[in-house]
Design a protein around this motif. Structure first.
Motif, PDB file in Angstrom:
ATOM      1  N   GLY A 163      44.428  36.974  41.155  1.00  0.00           N
ATOM      2  CA  GLY A 163      43.879  38.089  40.371  1.00  0.00           C
ATOM      3  C   GLY A 163      44.787  39.308  40.342  1.00  0.00           C
ATOM      4  O   GLY A 163      44.365  40.397  39.942  1.00  0.00           O
ATOM      5  N   ARG A 164      46.060  39.115  40.773  1.00  0.00           N
ATOM      6  CA  ARG A 164      46.979  40.268  40.751  1.00  0.00           C
ATOM      7  C   ARG A 164      47.720  40.340  39.428  1.00  0.00           C
ATOM      8  O   ARG A 164      47.698  39.387  38.640  1.00  0.00           O
ATOM      9  CB  ARG A 164      47.986  40.137  41.913  1.00  0.00           C
ATOM     10  CG  ARG A 164      47.330  40.364  43.273  1.00  0.00           C
ATOM     11  CD  ARG A 164      48.352  40.346  44.394  1.00  0.00           C
ATOM     12  NE  ARG A 164      48.808  38.999  44.682  1.00  0.00           N
ATOM     13  CZ  ARG A 164      50.087  38.625  44.738  1.00  0.00           C
ATOM     14  NH1 ARG A 164      51.047  39.499  44.514  1.00  0.00           N
ATOM     15  NH2 ARG A 164      50.418  37.387  45.021  1.00  0.00           N
ATOM     16  N   GLU A 173      34.782  34.625  41.678  1.00  0.00           N
ATOM     17  CA  GLU A 173      34.299  35.957  42.033  1.00  0.00           C
ATOM     18  C   GLU A 173      35.376  36.807  42.726  1.00  0.00           C
ATOM     19  O   GLU A 173      35.562  37.975  42.386  1.00  0.00           O
ATOM     20  CB  GLU A 173      33.059  35.838  42.909  1.00  0.00           C
ATOM     21  CG  GLU A 173      32.283  37.125  42.937  1.00  0.00           C
ATOM     22  CD  GLU A 173      30.887  36.959  43.517  1.00  0.00           C
ATOM     23  OE1 GLU A 173      30.399  35.817  43.624  1.00  0.00           O
ATOM     24  OE2 GLU A 173      30.294  37.997  43.868  1.00  0.00           O
ATOM     25  N   GLU A 174      36.104  36.189  43.638  1.00  0.00           N
ATOM     26  CA  GLU A 174      37.083  36.950  44.419  1.00  0.00           C
ATOM     27  C   GLU A 174      38.208  37.484  43.518  1.00  0.00           C
ATOM     28  O   GLU A 174      38.558  38.666  43.546  1.00  0.00           O
ATOM     29  CB  GLU A 174      37.659  36.041  45.500  1.00  0.00           C
ATOM     30  CG  GLU A 174      38.241  36.805  46.657  1.00  0.00           C
ATOM     31  CD  GLU A 174      38.960  35.869  47.615  1.00  0.00           C
ATOM     32  OE1 GLU A 174      38.604  34.680  47.699  1.00  0.00           O
ATOM     33  OE2 GLU A 174      39.919  36.346  48.257  1.00  0.00           O
ATOM     34  N   ALA A 175      38.779  36.577  42.678  1.00  0.00           N
ATOM     35  CA  ALA A 175      39.876  36.994  41.792  1.00  0.00           C
ATOM     36  C   ALA A 175      39.355  38.003  40.760  1.00  0.00           C
ATOM     37  O   ALA A 175      40.054  38.956  40.406  1.00  0.00           O
ATOM     38  CB  ALA A 175      40.489  35.781  41.100  1.00  0.00           C
ATOM     39  N   MET A 176      38.113  37.792  40.312  1.00  0.00           N
ATOM     40  CA  MET A 176      37.549  38.717  39.309  1.00  0.00           C
ATOM     41  C   MET A 176      37.427  40.138  39.863  1.00  0.00           C
ATOM     42  O   MET A 176      37.695  41.112  39.163  1.00  0.00           O
ATOM     43  CB  MET A 176      36.155  38.233  38.874  1.00  0.00           C
ATOM     44  CG  MET A 176      36.128  37.528  37.552  1.00  0.00           C
ATOM     45  SD  MET A 176      36.891  38.475  36.232  1.00  0.00           S
ATOM     46  CE  MET A 176      35.526  39.435  35.629  1.00  0.00           C
ATOM     47  N   LYS A 223      39.300  41.509  42.034  1.00  0.00           N
ATOM     48  CA  LYS A 223      40.656  42.062  42.058  1.00  0.00           C
ATOM     49  C   LYS A 223      41.085  42.444  40.624  1.00  0.00           C
ATOM     50  O   LYS A 223      41.673  43.503  40.396  1.00  0.00           O
ATOM     51  CB  LYS A 223      41.602  41.004  42.661  1.00  0.00           C
ATOM     52  CG  LYS A 223      43.026  41.451  42.807  1.00  0.00           C
ATOM     53  CD  LYS A 223      43.205  42.399  43.996  1.00  0.00           C
ATOM     54  CE  LYS A 223      44.561  43.057  43.995  1.00  0.00           C
ATOM     55  NZ  LYS A 223      44.562  44.457  44.316  1.00  0.00           N
ATOM     56  N   ARG A 224      40.775  41.564  39.669  1.00  0.00           N
ATOM     57  CA  ARG A 224      41.186  41.828  38.273  1.00  0.00           C
ATOM     58  C   ARG A 224      40.484  43.081  37.741  1.00  0.00           C
ATOM     59  O   ARG A 224      41.080  43.895  37.029  1.00  0.00           O
ATOM     60  CB  ARG A 224      40.866  40.605  37.388  1.00  0.00           C
ATOM     61  CG  ARG A 224      41.774  39.421  37.690  1.00  0.00           C
ATOM     62  CD  ARG A 224      41.157  38.095  37.265  1.00  0.00           C
ATOM     63  NE  ARG A 224      41.158  37.886  35.835  1.00  0.00           N
ATOM     64  CZ  ARG A 224      40.464  36.926  35.233  1.00  0.00           C
ATOM     65  NH1 ARG A 224      39.699  36.105  35.923  1.00  0.00           N
ATOM     66  NH2 ARG A 224      40.520  36.798  33.933  1.00  0.00           N
ATOM     67  N   LEU A 225      39.201  43.239  38.099  1.00  0.00           N
ATOM     68  CA  LEU A 225      38.463  44.426  37.639  1.00  0.00           C
ATOM     69  C   LEU A 225      38.996  45.689  38.312  1.00  0.00           C
ATOM     70  O   LEU A 225      39.091  46.748  37.691  1.00  0.00           O
ATOM     71  CB  LEU A 225      36.961  44.270  37.910  1.00  0.00           C
ATOM     72  CG  LEU A 225      36.240  43.273  36.998  1.00  0.00           C
ATOM     73  CD1 LEU A 225      34.824  42.991  37.488  1.00  0.00           C
ATOM     74  CD2 LEU A 225      36.192  43.786  35.567  1.00  0.00           C
ATOM     75  N   ASP A 226      39.369  45.531  39.581  1.00  0.00           N
ATOM     76  CA  ASP A 226      39.933  46.659  40.316  1.00  0.00           C
ATOM     77  C   ASP A 226      41.276  47.082  39.698  1.00  0.00           C
ATOM     78  O   ASP A 226      41.541  48.266  39.502  1.00  0.00           O
ATOM     79  CB  ASP A 226      40.105  46.236  41.783  1.00  0.00           C
ATOM     80  CG  ASP A 226      40.375  47.428  42.662  1.00  0.00           C
ATOM     81  OD1 ASP A 226      39.640  48.420  42.535  1.00  0.00           O
ATOM     82  OD2 ASP A 226      41.339  47.384  43.452  1.00  0.00           O
ATOM     83  N   ASN A 227      42.113  46.084  39.350  1.00  0.00           N
ATOM     84  CA  ASN A 227      43.391  46.389  38.687  1.00  0.00           C
ATOM     85  C   ASN A 227      43.136  47.132  37.378  1.00  0.00           C
ATOM     86  O   ASN A 227      43.862  48.044  37.015  1.00  0.00           O
ATOM     87  CB  ASN A 227      44.142  45.103  38.308  1.00  0.00           C
ATOM     88  CG  ASN A 227      44.703  44.402  39.521  1.00  0.00           C
ATOM     89  OD1 ASN A 227      44.925  45.027  40.532  1.00  0.00           O
ATOM     90  ND2 ASN A 227      44.921  43.107  39.408  1.00  0.00           N
ATOM     91  N   TYR A 228      42.120  46.659  36.673  1.00  0.00           N
ATOM     92  CA  TYR A 228      41.843  47.286  35.375  1.00  0.00           C
ATOM     93  C   TYR A 228      41.497  48.764  35.561  1.00  0.00           C
ATOM     94  O   TYR A 228      42.026  49.633  34.887  1.00  0.00           O
ATOM     95  CB  TYR A 228      40.710  46.552  34.629  1.00  0.00           C
ATOM     96  CG  TYR A 228      40.594  47.122  33.237  1.00  0.00           C
ATOM     97  CD1 TYR A 228      41.521  46.769  32.268  1.00  0.00           C
ATOM     98  CD2 TYR A 228      39.630  48.081  32.923  1.00  0.00           C
ATOM     99  CE1 TYR A 228      41.496  47.352  31.016  1.00  0.00           C
ATOM    100  CE2 TYR A 228      39.602  48.664  31.678  1.00  0.00           C
ATOM    101  CZ  TYR A 228      40.528  48.291  30.730  1.00  0.00           C
ATOM    102  OH  TYR A 228      40.514  48.874  29.493  1.00  0.00           O
ATOM    103  N   ARG A 229      40.624  48.994  36.550  1.00  0.00           N
ATOM    104  CA  ARG A 229      40.142  50.362  36.786  1.00  0.00           C
ATOM    105  C   ARG A 229      41.271  51.284  37.268  1.00  0.00           C
ATOM    106  O   ARG A 229      41.417  52.392  36.788  1.00  0.00           O
ATOM    107  CB  ARG A 229      39.021  50.314  37.839  1.00  0.00           C
ATOM    108  CG  ARG A 229      38.085  51.488  37.830  1.00  0.00           C
ATOM    109  CD  ARG A 229      36.899  51.334  38.753  1.00  0.00           C
ATOM    110  NE  ARG A 229      37.002  50.238  39.708  1.00  0.00           N
ATOM    111  CZ  ARG A 229      36.336  49.093  39.616  1.00  0.00           C
ATOM    112  NH1 ARG A 229      35.509  48.882  38.626  1.00  0.00           N
ATOM    113  NH2 ARG A 229      36.495  48.149  40.520  1.00  0.00           N
TER     114      ARG A 229
END
Ligand code: AMP
Length: 223
Positions: free
Chosen positions: A65-66, A172-175, A177-183
């Motif tokens: 998710g990075r 769920e775990e990668a998501m 991270k992906r949402l955190d990157n987006y934010r």
């Protein structure tokens, strides 16, 4: 729009969190307009599928998710810009960082009109969409086990294939991270486009047809 005249290349950029539906909107625009498109996620998955050393490196990053390093994605985008003769360019999922945005604007020689579409939707909605997402292995048609099942159970509506797949990073775990990157990384980048006066916000928590309607109104004025 960033400077330029309408006779020069016109660039539409689709930006949003995972599961916001930008891929669906890109598909709709490609059906409506003659356009050359660059989907960063697809290009990265192609490299992964090739089995190259670079592909293996990319797969590890994406599965966690990075974000893939800017230099790799920028190179892919530059190749696309340099090799396309079309006057309509569509970017899906690129840029995602300020460095990528500056690179793109510079690659476009700052003279092409740009329309940046930012899709916004709540995290709970995209989490639900992504965790239930699967696609046809053969033609890539996307389904959702809650909201968009194939008409005949286990058979792709589009090509009849009976094989389906689930993306490695749609968990769920990668998501998270992906949402955190987006934010923390992508969302702040939007300011660059806002400052240029070319940012348009699209509510993508609505039904697909409604979102497509807003996109047609917006892009129709542009392309
Ligand atoms: P997507 O298909 O847009 O959901 O992208 C899948 C994954 O590819 C992302 O979670 C990132 O790991 C990677 N990726 C896609 N686009 C970019 C980009 N512009 N910059 C860096 N990584 C990217």
């Amino acid at each position: 729009m960033v400077g330029g005249e309408l006779s020069s290349k016109c660039v539409v950029i689709l930006i949003g969190p995972p599961g916001c539906g930008k891929g669906t909107q890109a598909g709709m625009l490609k059906e409506l307009y003659e356009v050359e498109s660059f989907c960063a996620g697809d290009e990265l998955r192609k490299e992964t599928a090739s089995g190259s050393d670079l592909g293996k490196e990319i797969a590890q990053i994406c599965d966690a998710g990075r974000l893939v390093p800017d230099r790799i994605v920028n190179l892919m985008a530059k190749k696309f810009v340099d090799n396309t003769a079309s006057s309509r360019l569509l970017f899906d999922g690129f840029p995602r960082t300020a460095e990528q945005a500056n690179f793109l604007i510079n690659s476009l020689e700052k003279q092409w009109p740009v329309c940046a579409c930012s899709f916004y939707v709540d995290d709970e909605v995209v989490m639900d969409r992504i965790l239930h997402r699967f696609s046809c292995t053969k033609c890539g048609t996307i389904y959702n086990s809650k909201t968009k099942k194939p008409r005949i159970d286990g058979v792709c509506d589009n090509c009849g294939s009976k094989e389906f797949t689930h993306r490695n990073d749609d968990n769920e775990e990668a998501m998270k991270k992906r949402l955190d990157n987006y934010r923390t990384i992508t969302n702040p980048m939007l300011k660059l486009f806002a400052d240029l006066g070319v940012l348009h916000e699209i509510d993508s928590s609505r039904e697909v047809a409604e979102v497509s309607g807003s996109m047609k109104d917006l892009i129709g004025n542009f392309w």
